[in-house]
Design a protein around this motif. Structure first.
Motif, short mmCIF file in Angstrom:
data_model
loop_
_atom_site.label_atom_id
_atom_site.label_comp_id
_atom_site.label_asym_id
_atom_site.label_seq_id
_atom_site.Cartn_x
_atom_site.Cartn_y
_atom_site.Cartn_z
N SER A 175 0.87 -1.17 0.00
CA SER A 175 0.00 0.00 0.00
C SER A 175 0.91 1.22 0.00
N PHE A 176 0.36 2.41 0.02
CA PHE A 176 1.19 3.60 -0.19
C PHE A 176 1.39 4.46 1.04
N GLY A 177 0.83 4.08 2.20
CA GLY A 177 0.98 4.97 3.35
C GLY A 177 0.43 6.34 3.00
N ASN A 178 1.28 7.36 3.10
CA ASN A 178 0.91 8.71 2.67
C ASN A 178 1.75 9.19 1.48
N ILE A 179 2.37 8.26 0.77
CA ILE A 179 3.07 8.62 -0.46
C ILE A 179 2.05 9.16 -1.47
N GLY A 180 2.35 10.30 -2.04
CA GLY A 180 1.43 10.93 -2.98
C GLY A 180 0.34 11.72 -2.31
N ALA A 181 0.23 11.61 -0.98
CA ALA A 181 -0.77 12.35 -0.21
C ALA A 181 -0.08 13.02 0.97
N ILE A 295 9.88 9.83 -13.73
CA ILE A 295 10.45 10.72 -14.73
C ILE A 295 9.47 11.83 -15.10
N ILE A 296 9.92 13.05 -14.98
CA ILE A 296 9.16 14.23 -15.40
C ILE A 296 9.96 14.92 -16.49
N THR A 297 9.34 15.16 -17.62
CA THR A 297 10.09 15.72 -18.75
C THR A 297 10.03 17.24 -18.80
N SER A 298 9.25 17.85 -17.92
CA SER A 298 9.12 19.30 -17.94
C SER A 298 9.24 19.87 -16.54
N GLU A 299 10.05 20.94 -16.43
CA GLU A 299 10.16 21.60 -15.14
C GLU A 299 8.95 22.49 -14.86
N ASN A 300 7.99 22.53 -15.79
CA ASN A 300 6.74 23.26 -15.55
C ASN A 300 5.80 22.50 -14.62
N THR A 301 6.16 21.25 -14.30
CA THR A 301 5.37 20.47 -13.35
C THR A 301 5.81 20.82 -11.94
N LYS A 302 4.88 21.32 -11.15
CA LYS A 302 5.18 21.71 -9.78
C LYS A 302 4.24 20.98 -8.82
N THR A 303 4.80 20.52 -7.72
CA THR A 303 4.05 19.74 -6.74
C THR A 303 4.31 20.28 -5.35
N LYS A 304 3.28 20.28 -4.52
CA LYS A 304 3.46 20.61 -3.12
C LYS A 304 2.51 19.77 -2.29
N GLY A 305 2.90 19.50 -1.06
CA GLY A 305 2.06 18.68 -0.21
C GLY A 305 2.41 18.85 1.25
N LEU A 321 -4.56 10.13 14.45
CA LEU A 321 -5.35 10.84 13.44
C LEU A 321 -4.37 11.43 12.43
N SER A 322 -4.70 11.31 11.14
CA SER A 322 -3.74 11.72 10.11
C SER A 322 -4.48 12.31 8.92
N TYR A 323 -3.89 13.37 8.33
CA TYR A 323 -4.42 13.93 7.09
C TYR A 323 -3.25 14.39 6.22
N GLY A 324 -3.24 13.93 4.97
CA GLY A 324 -2.20 14.33 4.03
C GLY A 324 -2.81 14.80 2.73
N ASN A 325 -2.13 15.76 2.08
CA ASN A 325 -2.65 16.34 0.84
C ASN A 325 -1.50 16.69 -0.09
N SER A 326 -1.67 16.37 -1.38
CA SER A 326 -0.71 16.77 -2.41
C SER A 326 -1.45 17.37 -3.59
N LYS A 327 -0.86 18.41 -4.19
CA LYS A 327 -1.42 19.06 -5.37
C LYS A 327 -0.34 19.15 -6.44
N VAL A 328 -0.74 18.89 -7.68
CA VAL A 328 0.18 18.97 -8.82
C VAL A 328 -0.35 20.00 -9.80
N LYS A 329 0.54 20.90 -10.25
CA LYS A 329 0.20 21.88 -11.27
C LYS A 329 1.15 21.71 -12.45
N THR A 330 0.59 21.78 -13.66
CA THR A 330 1.39 21.75 -14.87
C THR A 330 1.13 23.02 -15.66
#
Length: 383
Positions: A175-181, A295-305, A321-330
């Motif tokens: 499973s992914f734990g909070n990877i990606g979140a 692999i990301i081919t563009s530095e225009n991809t930005k992520t924060k979490g 109790l746990s809450y995780g969040n990630s957002k990706v912008k291209t």
């Protein structure tokens, strides 16, 4: 400091390149030691998943399915071996660890026939040289960027999120734990890393690492650089850990050059049975799940979490109790939001056996909304 915190700090220290944390000594002649450590976890899980039938039509209705599994949790099962000796004023150490999944019984059927295909994943295989001036690690180990983010996760020994978006409901691995979140995964990689000695609670780690390629024909004039500054201390009944980590790399091919970088950090406070954990990261040209290894081919991809957690421990019990969040912008447009809310109960039977009950609610918005509820009941065995 509660029993769980001690256990997590011990596991964290072991995974974080300390080669003498194993519980079972195989050989000790006074100068050299060989020891081993092991983790096995098994969960019964049930997930209920809803996704839009048509990604381009928000009115297309939901497709739903339930799935029951017997599977491993966030950490793969592993066995590790540690070697230590003193030679001419230097402490020479080494660690090798072999990680496996349990869920290999039905993912390779068909043309290949029946049977299991257990993959052995060598995530650690390195040597260390320690002296008064610090430590040098040479070999394969987890990266420094996002390393402490994941190792301080209160759900490290639990199950975590499983979404269809990442193919995790039917996945043959963890499973992914909070990877990606909330954080990205610091994939093991070949490296030469220097760590300072403990400087009144402060420690600095700087690593030169094998770079990742954006394509088969790309060139990397420089290696990948990763680093971390951490502070760990105990003030009477208050435990504190704070850290800041980063990564930088460039990769160039016929389509151009991609400069990738990331910055992460966090703080964990322990007091009177309560623990509070907060971490976050921001990156450019990196993957939202696996950093540069995705692999990301563009530095225009930005992520924060970010990841926010609280726990309370008393006796043999711990509640989280746990809450995780990630957002990706291209190119400035948000293309993905992924979050996971969790509640977990850990019951420590003894030093080697822990029972886990956990609930995760995962929501994904990437043009095709998904909601996934997962209940997990598990057993964790450590030596």
């Amino acid at each position: 400091m509660n029993k769980y915190t001690k256990g997590i700090l011990s596991l964290t220290a072991m995974l974080a390149a300390s080669s003498g944390q194993a519980a079972v000594t195989l050989y000790d002649d006074g100068d050299s030691t060989v020891s081993t450590d092991l983790l096995i976890n098994v969960f019964y899980t049930h997930s209920s998943n809803d996704r839009l039938k048509d990604a381009n039509d928000p009115n297309s209705g939901l497709e739903s399915r339930d799935q029951s599994r017997v599977r491993i949790g966030f950490l793969p099962n592993y066995i590790g071996f540690n070697f230590n000796t003193d030679a001419n004023g230097l402490k020479i150490g080494a660690r090798s660890s072999f990680w496996v999944t349990l869920n290999d019984t039905d993912i390779n059927r068909g043309a290949e026939g029946l049977g299991t295909r257990s993959g052995i994943d060598v995530r650690q295989f390195y040597a260390t040289i320690d002296a008064d001036w610090g430590q040098i690690l040479l070999g394969k180990d987890f990266g420094l960027f996002s390393r402490s983010n994941i190792l301080t996760d209160e759900l490290l020994l639990g199950h975590g999120q499983t979404s269809d978006f990442y193919g995790l409901i039917d996945g043959g691995n963890v499973s992914f734990g909070n990877i990606g979140a909330g954080y990205t995964y610091p994939f093991p990689k070949a490296q030469i890393t220097y760590r300072t000695p403990d400087l009144s609670g402060f420690q600095v780690a700087v690593g030169v690492m094998d770079p990742n390629k954006k394509s088969k024909t790309s060139s990397e004039d420089n290696p990948r650089f990763e680093s971390e500054i951490s502070y760990t201390n105990q003030f009477d009944d208050i435990g504190l850990k704070a850290y800041l980590n980063g990564v930088k790399q460039s990769s160039k091919d016929s389509a151009g050059e991609t400069s990738s970088n990331g910055l992460g950090g966090g703080v964990r406070v322990d007091v009177a049975g309560f623990a509070f954990n907060a971490s976050g990261f921001e990156s450019k040209g990196l993957g939202d799940v696996a950093g540069l290894d995705q692999i990301i081919t563009s530095e225009n991809t930005k992520t924060k979490g970010y990841l926010l957690q609280g726990s309370y421990s008393f006796g043999q019990e711990r509640f989280v109790l746990s809450y995780g969040n990630s957002k990706v912008k291209t190119s400035g447009v948000q293309t993905l939001e992924y979050d996971n809310a969790a509640f977990a109960w850990f019951h420590t039977v003894n030093d080697h056996l822990t029972l886990v009950g956990e609930y995760n609610r995962t929501e994904v918005n990437e043009g095709r909304t998904e909601k996934n509820d997962t209940i997990a009941l598990g057993v964790v065995v450590t030596f």
